[in-house]
Structures are given as structure tokens and as C-alpha cells.
Scaffold this motif. Structure first.
Motif, PDB file in Angstrom:
ATOM      1  N   THR A 137       0.899  -1.097  -0.112  1.00  0.00           N
ATOM      2  CA  THR A 137       0.081   0.052  -0.170  1.00  0.00           C
ATOM      3  C   THR A 137       0.818   1.247   0.113  1.00  0.00           C
ATOM      4  O   THR A 137       2.247   1.216   0.097  1.00  0.00           O
ATOM      5  N   LEU A 138       0.419   2.600  -0.050  1.00  0.00           N
ATOM      6  CA  LEU A 138       0.826   3.729  -0.106  1.00  0.00           C
ATOM      7  C   LEU A 138       0.329   4.588   1.098  1.00  0.00           C
ATOM      8  O   LEU A 138      -0.765   4.520   1.174  1.00  0.00           O
ATOM      9  N   PHE A 139       1.292   5.393   1.616  1.00  0.00           N
ATOM     10  CA  PHE A 139       0.476   6.301   2.711  1.00  0.00           C
ATOM     11  C   PHE A 139       1.356   7.500   2.510  1.00  0.00           C
ATOM     12  O   PHE A 139       2.276   7.724   2.613  1.00  0.00           O
ATOM     13  N   VAL A 140       0.292   8.591   2.512  1.00  0.00           N
ATOM     14  CA  VAL A 140       0.960  10.154   2.608  1.00  0.00           C
ATOM     15  C   VAL A 140       0.623  10.843   3.866  1.00  0.00           C
ATOM     16  O   VAL A 140      -0.415  10.727   4.382  1.00  0.00           O
ATOM     17  N   ASP A 141       1.772  11.224   4.608  1.00  0.00           N
ATOM     18  CA  ASP A 141       1.680  11.517   6.010  1.00  0.00           C
ATOM     19  C   ASP A 141       1.322  13.164   5.796  1.00  0.00           C
ATOM     20  O   ASP A 141       1.116  13.806   5.014  1.00  0.00           O
ATOM     21  N   ASP A 142       0.819  13.589   7.078  1.00  0.00           N
ATOM     22  CA  ASP A 142       0.468  15.015   7.179  1.00  0.00           C
ATOM     23  C   ASP A 142       1.683  15.897   6.614  1.00  0.00           C
ATOM     24  O   ASP A 142       1.051  17.125   5.943  1.00  0.00           O
ATOM     25  N   ASP A 143       2.768  15.766   6.707  1.00  0.00           N
ATOM     26  CA  ASP A 143       3.939  16.433   6.236  1.00  0.00           C
ATOM     27  C   ASP A 143       4.125  16.357   4.836  1.00  0.00           C
ATOM     28  O   ASP A 143       5.152  16.926   4.044  1.00  0.00           O
ATOM     29  N   GLY A 144       3.280  15.744   4.133  1.00  0.00           N
ATOM     30  CA  GLY A 144       3.379  15.560   2.888  1.00  0.00           C
ATOM     31  C   GLY A 144       4.435  14.293   2.195  1.00  0.00           C
ATOM     32  O   GLY A 144       4.536  13.995   1.037  1.00  0.00           O
ATOM     33  N   ARG A 145       5.296  13.654   3.135  1.00  0.00           N
ATOM     34  CA  ARG A 145       6.043  12.670   2.963  1.00  0.00           C
ATOM     35  C   ARG A 145       5.279  11.397   2.557  1.00  0.00           C
ATOM     36  O   ARG A 145       4.188  11.212   3.270  1.00  0.00           O
ATOM     37  N   ALA A 146       5.713  10.553   1.487  1.00  0.00           N
ATOM     38  CA  ALA A 146       4.920   9.422   1.157  1.00  0.00           C
ATOM     39  C   ALA A 146       5.589   8.354   1.590  1.00  0.00           C
ATOM     40  O   ALA A 146       6.944   8.226   1.303  1.00  0.00           O
ATOM     41  N   TYR A 147       5.073   7.083   1.779  1.00  0.00           N
ATOM     42  CA  TYR A 147       5.694   5.897   2.208  1.00  0.00           C
ATOM     43  C   TYR A 147       5.336   4.537   1.284  1.00  0.00           C
ATOM     44  O   TYR A 147       3.903   4.696   1.034  1.00  0.00           O
ATOM     45  N   HIS A 148       6.050   3.704   0.886  1.00  0.00           N
ATOM     46  CA  HIS A 148       5.573   2.399   0.391  1.00  0.00           C
ATOM     47  C   HIS A 148       5.699   1.392   1.265  1.00  0.00           C
ATOM     48  O   HIS A 148       6.759   1.289   1.665  1.00  0.00           O
ATOM     49  N   ILE A 149       4.565   0.583   1.582  1.00  0.00           N
ATOM     50  CA  ILE A 149       4.564  -0.282   2.629  1.00  0.00           C
ATOM     51  C   ILE A 149       4.266  -1.668   1.891  1.00  0.00           C
ATOM     52  O   ILE A 149       3.328  -1.664   1.409  1.00  0.00           O
ATOM     53  N   PHE A 150       5.343  -2.668   2.276  1.00  0.00           N
ATOM     54  CA  PHE A 150       5.262  -3.807   1.211  1.00  0.00           C
ATOM     55  C   PHE A 150       5.755  -5.161   1.862  1.00  0.00           C
ATOM     56  O   PHE A 150       6.464  -5.045   2.981  1.00  0.00           O
TER      57      PHE A 150
END
Ligand code: DGJ
Length: 380
Positions: free
Chosen positions: A224-237
Motif C-alpha cells: 500500500t501507499l501512505f501520505v503523511d500530514d507533512d506530505g512525505r509518502a511511504y511504500h509499505i510492502f
């Protein structure tokens, strides 16, 4: 026929003809005015929505639901990633194929590849829609274990395929310092031929598979993908033979890994990650690894995306709660006042007939709880 008999038969015949000849509902009215998990979910043309392993992006006042197009008799990708749009999360319009597989032989997304769990995020700076998905190359089963990336100027696409690869080659996780690396140094696969023993699990936790894949890149499957409140995004796999989850930070354009990543639940055997943030806490729901068969959902929390992550009991309540109601997590959507847990009920023998579970996540005593509901509507 006597006039008397005709008088009785005529109205019945008219009724019969009306029932046979007229459509029972106009197309629009076939869509249920509520979410009914596990049932067929018709779009505004009356066709069951085909967007499995999906995720949702809100852009403007519209929700876009991206998912795997599933064929009738194979789980391989014959079409690509579909996109549906909706203003209320109940009534969905088929907005077409966002990313098409190709007929070019040898292409990474050649028709017949396995393309799963697509997710799309919007980059406010580049104004691009960025799609990431799990990719298995055609004819190679699940051995490639890559992520794929595609980009578009509009939410419905068309998305342009950019590349696919394994993750973070030549890079250790952020938590690996001198001490952890000296332990990794001692790990020798020859000494751990017997899998699932306590010694093997400890070695996996310490980096046995991570070390194996260090030179060529880490495996990347359910995601999945996640965008945090500060605009940084993460790929979780799911990585390391699905034994360990990785959370990898994305570059500012959301199109690459930065090389900073952390491991979650090493040797815990998790798939199907879905994540949301609530009052400063990150919550992640995953599944165990039982192929297309359902198993018990797992819940994790952390006060930082970089961990440490703590595991909690299964958040599901109600019939079949111990099997995630027959489904497997795919995404968690925060929409106004509602947090929606999305899962798939897979039908591997008839993949296009797979069903959706959408249930609200509520908080009880500070913990997320997912209760089964036969039907409900999100409050937007
Ligand atoms: C479970 C995964 O979560 C699905 O996306 C799919 O890859 C199946 N395994 C395949 O068996």
C-alpha cells in the motif's frame, strides 16, 4: 373466447407483458443505496465493480477507486488497473482502464503478468498522479517480487508505466547500526536449512533473507501507499519471502524510494498491509499468509512511521471475525468523519466474482474496532 373470459384474461396478459418486456430497474436504480459487504456491488451501469485489491484517492470532490481488473477464469492480468469514480462512495461510475497491460513481448507489464494491489497518490508539487503496484513478470509465478510505478496527469489516467524493480538494493534498514550489522555478518544460510525452527525465525529476524537479497534488491509483494500530514509518502510492502514488512520512504516526486526504510514485525509473516493515522498514532492492519484463503487480521500501532511497531489483538468483531469476515485487508480510507476498512473476499476459481468488504473503523477504549454490519452508509 367469450367476452366474459376476455375481460379477465386481458388485464393479466397486459401485466405479464409489462413484467417481461420492461426493465425491472433503470440502470441507475440498481446500485444499492448502502454498502453491503460480501454482496455484488453494481456500478451505475448495473455491472459488478471490477477493482480488486484496490485503494481510493480523493481528488477535488470525487473519490477514485483503483483496483485490479480480474478476469473470469485466471488471476493473471489480462486488462490492467481499473478506475471507478464516485461523489458519495456508494454510487460508482466506471471511468475506464487507468493502466493497461501491453501486448509487447517481454515488456514488464505484458498481458498475462500478475499485477496486484495498485494504489494511487497525488503529488501536490508535481501535480502528477502516481501509481504503485505489486508486479510479477509473465510466466514467472510469484518469483520476481517487484514493485511497478506509473504516472498520469489526470486521475482516470491513462497512466504511463515507468519501471519495475526490487527494492533498496545495497541498502540496510535505518535501524541497522554497527551491532546489527555485526550479527548479519555471522548469518550463513548453510546453517539454517530447516525452515520455521526457532533458530531459523531468529535468524530471519536478524536479517537472514535481508542479507541474501541485499545485493540485488529486496522482494516487494503485497503493498500500500501512505501520505503523511507533512506530505512525505511511504511504500509499505511484504518483503523477505513475505516474512517481514518494509516501510520505504518515497522521494519528493513520489516516483522512487529514497533508500531510507525500516522493517516491521521481522519474521512475523504479514501480507495485505493497510494503514491510517488517527490522533497522531499510526495504525496498520495486515493479514497472515494463506494465499487466497482468509485468516485473522493483525493490528499494529506506532507513534512514528519509523516504529517501533507494537502488535495488538484482532480488531474484528462479529460473525467470522477470526477470518476477517472471509476477507483480506487492502486499504483504509479516511473520508470526513468515517474511517473505512476495505478488504477483498477472493474467488480464485472465478476471480471477477470476488467481493468487497467495506466496514467502518470505530474507536473503543482508544483501540480501533471493526464490527460486521449487513449494511451501512458512510457519513460524508
Ligand atoms: C495473497 C495476497 O494478499 C494476494 O494479493 C495474492 O497475491 C494472493 N496471496 C496470491 O495467492
Amino acid at each position: 373466447m367469450s367476452k366474459k373470459i376476455l375481460k379477465h384474461v386481458m388485464p393479466m396478459a397486459v401485466l405479464f407483458l409489462a413484467a417481461v418486456c420492461l426493465p425491472v430497474f433503470p440502470a441507475d436504480d440498481t446500485t444499492p443505496p448502502a454498502i453491503r459487504s460480501g454482496e455484488l456491488w453494481p456500478d451505475d451501469a448495473g455491472v459488478h465493480i471490477n477493482a480488486h485489491g484496490g485503494g481510493i484517492l480523493k481528488y477535488g470532490d470525487t473519490f477514485y477507486w483503483y483496483g485490479e481488473h480480474k478476469a473470469d477464469h485466471t488471476s493473471s492480468a489480462l486488462v490492467g488497473v481499473t478506475c471507478y469514480s464516485s461523489k458519495d462512495l456508494l454510487h460508482w461510475h466506471n471511468s475506464g482502464i487507468a493502466l493497461s497491460v501491453t501486448d509487447e513481448p517481454g515488456h514488464d507489464i505484458e498481458r498475462g503478468c500478475i499485477l496486484e494491489r495498485p494504489k494511487v497518490i497525488y503529488n501536490n508539487v508535481t501535480k502528477k498522479f502516481c501509481m504503485w503496484f505489486h508486479l510479477e513478470l509473465k510466466g514467472m509465478g510469484y518469483s520476481a517480487a517487484r514493485y511497478g510505478v506509473a504516472v498520469a496527469d489526470r486521475p482516470e489516467g491513462p497512466f504511463k508505466f515507468l519501471y519495475s524493480q526490487r527494492a533498496d538494493a545495497g541498502t540496510w534498514p535505518v535501524e541497522f547500526g554497527e551491532k546489527e550489522l555485526s550479527v548479519v555478518d555471522t548469518l550463513n544460510a548453510e546453517n539454517f536449512k530447516q525452515e520455521w525452527t526457532p533458530a531459523w525465525l531468529k535468524a530471519v529476524d536478524e536479517g537472514l533473507v535481508l542479507k541474501r537479497d541485499f545485493p540485488t534488491g529486496q522482494m516487494s509483494r503485497d503493498m500500500t501507499l501512505f501520505v503523511d500530514d507533512d506530505g512525505r509518502a511511504y511504500h509499505i510492502f511484504s518483503s523477505e519471502e513475505n516474512l517481514t514488512l518494509h516501510i520505504a520512504e518515497l522521494t519528493a516526486d513520489y516516483l522512487h524510494h529514497t533508500g531510507r526504510y525500516t522493517r516491521v514485525a521481522p519474521a512475523g509473516h504479514n501480507e495485505a498491509p493497510a494503514i491510517f493515522k488517527h490522533d497522531g498514532t499510526y495504525w496498520m492492519i495486515t493479514s497472515g499468509c494463506t494465499g487466497w484463503e482468509p485468516n485473522e487480521a493483525r493490528l499494529f500501532s506506532s507513534s512514528s512511521i519509523w516504529g517501533p511497531w507494537e502488535q495488538h489483538p484482532n480488531p474484528c468483531r462479529g460473525p467470522l471475525a477470526e477470518k476477517t469476515f472471509g476477507g483480506q485487508s487492502t486499504f483504509i480510507l479516511k473520508a470526513e468523519d468515517t474511517i473505512i476498512f476495505m478488504a477483498d473476499i477472493w474467488r480464485p476459481r472465478h476471480p471477477s466474482d470476488a467481493r468487497y468488504i467495506w466496514l467502518p473503523i470505530e474507536f473503543e477504549d482508544g483501540m480501533p474496532v471493526i464490527r460486521w454490519r449487513d449494511e451501512w452508509s458512510p457519513s460524508l
